[in-house]
Scaffold this active site. Structure first.
Site, short mmCIF file in Angstrom:
data_model
loop_
_atom_site.label_atom_id
_atom_site.label_comp_id
_atom_site.label_asym_id
_atom_site.label_seq_id
_atom_site.Cartn_x
_atom_site.Cartn_y
_atom_site.Cartn_z
N GLY A 200 2.73 33.31 14.67
CA GLY A 200 1.74 33.45 13.52
C GLY A 200 1.66 34.87 12.99
N ALA A 454 -15.34 43.87 2.20
CA ALA A 454 -15.35 42.67 3.11
C ALA A 454 -14.86 41.44 2.04
CB ALA A 454 -16.50 42.32 4.13
N ASP A 455 -14.05 40.60 2.51
CA ASP A 455 -13.77 39.14 1.79
C ASP A 455 -14.39 38.32 2.45
OD1 ASP A 455 -11.29 38.08 3.41
OD2 ASP A 455 -11.28 40.22 3.60
N GLU A 510 -4.49 45.44 -0.21
CA GLU A 510 -4.87 44.17 -0.58
C GLU A 510 -5.87 44.33 -1.75
OE1 GLU A 510 -5.90 41.06 2.06
OE2 GLU A 510 -3.84 40.60 2.65
#
Length: 613
Positions: A200, A454-455, A510
């Site tokens: 992964g 933070a997401d 990102e």
């Protein structure tokens, strides 16, 4: 293997399969001490002693507190293993422990050990030898996708480290990490795998001053930066694999495969580190600055530099106030932060040249009153290593500022260096800061920075207006170098670089996930979105290598960003090896740099550009 788009959809745990109904899942229930608005002010303490050894630690065998484990080779292996396992079980779970306030350091005195250390959140593992060969681990120092909730995905394996040891692994040593999880000063006598056993995804990491005798395999690791190391071989590449000063690195072939290699690193240094001398006393070694470096700093036997006795350090504990710490620094002490969360009611001020600020076990500085957590004066040679800055609920102008506004002193012979310095807005509390890191001093070096808005995290700690932050990193000083720069999710520009003659080797980004609509995401020039990396219009010379910027506008997939990189049209501004990706086709990036480069294609595949102009 699971298709890329499905695996990448689990980039952060609110989007894991089966958890859509709990997108705001609480990682760990906030304690009263962590609740927004809680009063963290500590009682006033007496003034620090007069300058001299008593103002610092006063001893070369200090008490490092209950969260620093110091292992000796005379201890039974089963005793050590039990402590390692207990700490891991307390800090391993992605859902329960990612926003924990617990912190721990595993420190091994010189000698041989037959143990396996699975490394959880907020855990530092390090040898206490002068050189990596002084501590030998016959076993593995491992990070993997350990939990059922990870579904084999390592994209949240943050905030852990390994340093200054020789490892003789059973099979390959696995270090399947993402951001803020460095491996430094390691001698891996075998293979090194940078991905989870499940294959992964892992999402970006950092390796420096390390020897790997076998093959370093990246496999499903999306991006990686390796500096000043020696590799037996390298295998793999997804979007952005960047090397500088690495013996055995693959040649530049971007984008097929996506390898970018610089023969040397323009300016670098190994990290300051704690060790035990032959008399059993603790010292901190301060490595020399290197220019045009290749290979590990210790390849010739020992790292060049000098030792500083612990008696010249103030050993900080989480119960200390900013006044305590500032009094020690003013008296001439260096700082050693032990593991824990430090709630600050005032700014820590580093005013003396050559001050070392060293943390183990991810000590976390949180400004509770809306002030900057730490300010560094425009002086020579400050070293900051191993500290996490976590924004408080009152907005701070910045979390760390290096040099005063308009700083102009030349520090080329002895720069300030920040290493493994990380920033977080939200996740634990609804943290707020206009900027995370501001660098005004000339010649500064940013060596492995992760600035993260933070997401995900504790309920109520993240959201477009909940944990606002304009920009992650602002560079105003000239001749600043970044080696390993990770900046994610800020509301506006992720990086603004105003200084001349800047250099960046490896950039990972990102854009913000949670943009509500296009109208909320228009820059001051009327373009859609904000570039991830903005070079100021007045800049004449700037160069960057190995840059990736990705969008995942999952709140509103119709959102667009005009470009990832925005630079002036000056011949001295040069960018190399750039990639943009739309993750799971959530939104798009129209161009790579300025108006050049193709729109992000479907199927989570990159749009690439080898050089600009």
């Amino acid at each position: 293997m699971t298709p890329v788009s499905q695996r990448r959809g689990r980039r952060r745990f609110p989007f894991f399969a089966g958890l859509a109904a709990v997108a705001a899942v609480t990682a760990v229930a906030p304690t009263a001490a962590a609740m927004p608005g809680a009063d963290h002010a500590q009682p006033a303490k007496p003034a620090a002693p007069a300058p001299g050894p008593q103002a610092c630690a006063g001893t070369d065998t200090p008490d490092f507190g209950p969260n620093v484990r110091i292992f000796d080779p005379s201890m039974p292996a089963e005793t050590i293993q039990k402590q390692l396992d207990d700490d891991f079980n307390n800090l391993k779970d992605t859902l329960a422990d990612q926003m924990s306030e617990d912190r721990v350091a595993h420190l091994f005195k010189p000698g041989d050990y037959t143990v396996n250390d699975n490394v959880g959140y907020y855990t530092s593992v390090a040898g206490l030898g002068k050189n990596p060969g002084d501590v030998k681990i016959n076993g593995n120092i491992t990070v993997d996708a350990f939990n059922e909730s990870d579904q084999g995905n390592a994209t949240q394996n943050f905030w852990r480290s390994a340093e200054n040891m020789t490892v003789k692994p059973n099979g390959a040593n696995r270090w399947g990490v993402s951001q803020a999880a460095p491996m430094r000063r390691m001698d891996i006598q075998g293979d090194l795998d940078l991905y989870p056993e499940s294959y992964g995804w892992a999402s970006g990491g950092y390796l420096a001053d390390t020897k790997v005798s076998g093959t370093t395999e990246s496999s499903s690791q999306q991006q990686w930066y390796t500096r000043d190391s020696q590799l037996g071989a390298w295998d793999g590449g997804v979007w952005n694999m960047t090397f500088s000063g690495v013996q055995g690195a693959p040649p530049t072939a971007f984008p097929e495969p996506p390898h970018t290699t610089l023969e040397s690193t323009p300016v670098s240094a190994d990290v300051p580190y704690l060790y035990v001398d032959d008399a059993g006393k603790f010292q901190v070694f301060r490595p020399d600055v290197r220019t045009n470096a290749t290979g590990p700093s210790w390849a010739g036997g020992e790292t060049p530099g000098k030792s500083v006795p612990m008696s010249q350090f103030y050993v900080a504990k989480p119960t200390d106030t900013a006044a305590d710490i500032n009094a020690a620094v003013a008296s001439g002490c260096n700082l050693f932060f032990t593991p824990g969360v430090y709630h600050l009611d005032d700014t820590i001020k580093i005013t003396n040249p050559d001050t070392i600020v060293l943390g183990v076990g991810y000590p976390t500085l949180m400004p509770d009153t809306g002030k900057t957590a730490m300010e560094v004066a425009d002086v020579d040679g400050v070293r900051i290593k191993g500290v996490l800055f976590d924004a408080g609920t009152q907005n701070s102008p910045s979390l760390l500022t290096v040099g005063e506004e308009g700083a102009s002193a030349d520090h080329s012979k002895n720069p300030t260096i920040m290493q493994d310095v990380f920033f977080r807005l939200g996740g634990t509390v609804a943290g707020k800061a206009t900027n995370s890191l501001v660098v005004n001093s000339k010649n500064a070096v940013m060596d492995h920075i992760w600035a993260w808005r933070a997401d995900h995290g504790n309920e109520g700690s993240f959201g477009w207006d909940v944990n606002p932050g304009d920009t992650g990193v602002v560079v105003n000083g000239d001749d600043v170098t970044a080696t390993g720069l990770f900046v994610e999710h800020y509301n506006k520009y992720q990086v603004i670089w105003n200084g001349n003659n800047g250099k960046t080797i490896f950039f990972q980004n990102e854009m913000p996930y949670d943009v509500p609509d296009q109208a909320s995401y228009m820059n001051d020039n009327g373009l859609e979105g904000w570039a991830a990396y903005k070079v100021g219009d007045q800049v004449q010379n700037h160069e960057a290598w190995g840059l990736g910027s990705y969008c995942f506008f999952n709140t509103n997939p119709e959102v667009k960003n005009h470009h990832a990189f925005e630079v002036p049209a000056n011949p001295g501004v040069k960018f190399h090896s750039m990639a943009t990706v739309s993750l799971n086709e959530k939104g798009s990036i129209t161009h790579i740099i300025n108006d050049t480069g193709d729109v992000t294609p479907p199927a989570t595949t990159p749009s690439n550009l080898a050089n600009f102009p």
